[in-house]
Design a protein around this motif. Structure first.
Motif, PDB file in Angstrom:
ATOM      1  N   ASP A 173       0.860  -1.175   0.000  1.00  0.00           N
ATOM      2  CA  ASP A 173       0.000   0.000   0.000  1.00  0.00           C
ATOM      3  C   ASP A 173       0.896   1.225   0.000  1.00  0.00           C
ATOM      4  OD1 ASP A 173       0.884   0.323   2.650  1.00  0.00           O
ATOM      5  OD2 ASP A 173      -0.856  -0.762   3.454  1.00  0.00           O
ATOM      6  N   ALA A 174       0.334   2.386   0.347  1.00  0.00           N
ATOM      7  CA  ALA A 174       1.116   3.623   0.280  1.00  0.00           C
ATOM      8  C   ALA A 174       2.235   3.654   1.312  1.00  0.00           C
ATOM      9  CB  ALA A 174       0.189   4.815   0.474  1.00  0.00           C
ATOM     10  N   ASN A 210       2.456   1.259  10.896  1.00  0.00           N
ATOM     11  CA  ASN A 210       1.267   2.046  10.560  1.00  0.00           C
ATOM     12  C   ASN A 210       1.351   3.481  11.054  1.00  0.00           C
ATOM     13  OD1 ASN A 210       0.039  -0.098   9.272  1.00  0.00           O
ATOM     14  ND2 ASN A 210      -0.940  -0.826  11.152  1.00  0.00           N
TER      15      ASN A 210
END
Length: 302
Positions: free
Chosen positions: A249-250, A291
């Motif tokens: 993902d990013a 995260n």
């Protein structure tokens, strides 16, 4: 030839008076001989089944079979269980048939007794459905070799090492030392980590900007170091592999590293692989993704 006629007359008189006794003796002796023959056949079949299961699991490496105490215990347990179950089934079947024939010879109304026994059996069976279910499930577990002593299994209710497999319950020791008694009839699924081979799977979350080819090369080089550990190398199967990008993902890209090994080597190989991979990430200054924030693996740079 008078003595021959006298002998024939004597035989006829004895048979007329004692024929029921002789027939009963023939039934008993025949039942004993039949039981002996079938028991010998069962023992032979059990030996062949166990031998075939060993070859399926371990190939033709007889030395491994002899040197493995867990495998020896498992083979002995399977042989004893299958031999005992089949032997008892044969014994009781022959006994019931022989008793029925003897009662019939004595003039007893076997049909009425069978009806009464059937009603009694139906009542007992209705009251012990759970027990019957456990016993039948235990038979299939043993016959199909779903798991045995020493296997690491996931039975749903318990996860751990199998210490005993009975016809009614299975004993499983979990990682905290608790001994679980799992009823065989309640086992809906079995995950066996000890049959055939196992695989170490390591997912590494790296930051999205990571140089993927460089990271894969470093991870493979670290994984190949497992073969240099004498206590692990014999348990490795094949070369380590990078299965590629598992997730991205990013913020992160997850690479999956795998190594095939023997079940007995899984724990030690996975721990050592994590150690070697951590050292490789530190040496290559690769960044782990998080995260909330980036975690730099190179602790020395702080």
């Amino acid at each position: 030839m008078d003595w021959v006629a006298s002998l024939n007359e004597w035989v006829r008189s004895v048979w007329a008076d004692w024929h029921s006794v002789f027939i009963i003796l023939f039934i008993v002796v025949g039942a004993l001989i039949l039981r002996l023959v079938l028991q010998l056949a069962v023992r032979r079949v059990v030996r062949q089944v166990v031998k075939g299961a060993n070859k399926k699991l371990f190939g033709n490496n007889e030395a491994l079979n002899e040197l493995s105490p867990l495998n020896s215990a498992r083979v002995v347990q399977r042989a004893q269980t299958m031999g005992s179950v089949l032997g008892n089934f044969i014994t009781w079947s022959i006994v019931i048939v022989a008793i029925t024939m003897v009662l019939s010879e004595l003039g007893v109304a076997v049909g009425a007794l069978a009806t009464g026994a059937g009603l009694l059996g139906a009542g007992l069976g209705f009251g012990s459905q759970a027990l019957v279910k456990d016993l039948i499930s235990g038979l299939f577990i043993v016959f199909e070799d779903q798991y045995g002593v020493g296997d690491v299994v996931d039975l749903g209710q318990a996860i751990g090492v199998v210490e005993s497999v009975g016809l009614r319950v299975t004993q499983v020791r979990d990682s905290s030392g608790t001994l679980w008694y799992v009823r065989n009839g309640e086992v809906m699924r079995v995950g066996n980590q000890s049959q055939g081979w196992s695989r170490v799977i390591l997912d590494l979350p790296l930051v999205a900007s990571t140089n993927i080819p460089a990271a894969e090369s470093a991870l493979l080089e670290a994984a190949r170091k497992l073969s240099k550990h004498s206590d692990i190398s014999d348990g490795l199967i094949g070369e380590p592999e990078i299965w590629g990008i598992q997730l991205f993902d990013a913020n992160q890209v997850v690479l999956r590293l795998v190594q095939k090994c023997k079940p007995s080597t899984l724990d030690s190989a996975s721990r050592q692989l994590r150690t070697d991979v951590r050292d490789a990430l530190v040496a290559g200054k690769f960044e782990l993704a998080n995260n909330d924030a980036k975690i730099f693996v190179n602790l020395a740079s702080k």
